[in-house]
Design a protein around this motif. Structure first.
Motif: not given
Length: 178
Positions: A11-30
């Protein structure tokens, strides 16, 4: 216990990967376009010289605690697989183990026995895995092991307080239709 730790880690690994993807803007600007800290907290962190070193120190303390815990767990795992016993004790254990295997295999209902001496020098432990027929009298087999072969093994090893763990594995035969 270990399954819970594994699930928590995933779960923590998934949260870290999701945070990294958001930080890199892979889910769009938000949320990535906004600062991590509230602007007031950011100004406070900039004006005090101790804020970021304390945050880094706390992170390092948590990391060190985790590293110590993982080291202890792996050391305990190695001790379970290989005991910390000296050479003469190992040779004596091997010889006494042969007698224990021979005596245990003749008990009624016992098909095979496997031994493993584990633990530390201060707290050794003998793990016996006993393969029995599905209708073997397990209580009698256990009593027979405790009163005979394991008592002689303890005496031969000179370890009267040796912990013996007996694990029964049943061998099921397929039902035959008449």
């Amino acid at each position: 216990m270990r399954a819970g730790i594994a699930v928590t880690g995933l779960v923590l690994l998934g949260a870290g990967v999701a945070a990294l993807c958001v930080g890199l803007g892979l889910f769009g600007p938000g949320p990535a376009a906004r600062p991590v800290l509230d602007p007031a907290a950011g100004r406070y962190a900039d004006t005090t010289g101790w804020f970021w070193p304390v945050v880094a120190g706390a992170g390092e303390a948590v990391m060190l605690a985790g590293l110590v815990w993982v080291t202890r767990q792996s050391r305990d795992g190695v001790r379970r697989l290989r005991p910390a016993l000296d050479g003469p004790t190992r040779m004596l254990a091997r010889a006494a183990g042969g007698d224990l295997l021979r005596d245990a295999r003749v008990l009624p209902g016992v098909e095979d026995v496997k031994l493993r001496l584990t633990g530390t020098k201060a707290r050794p432990r003998l793990v016996m895995t006993v393969l029995c027929d599905e209708d073997a009298p397990l209580g009698e087999v256990y009593r027979g092991l405790e009163l005979g072969p394991t008592a002689r093994y303890r005496a031969a090893m000179g370890m009267d307080d040796l912990t013996v763990v007996v694990r029964f594995r049943l061998v099921y035969r397929e039902a035959r239709l008449s």
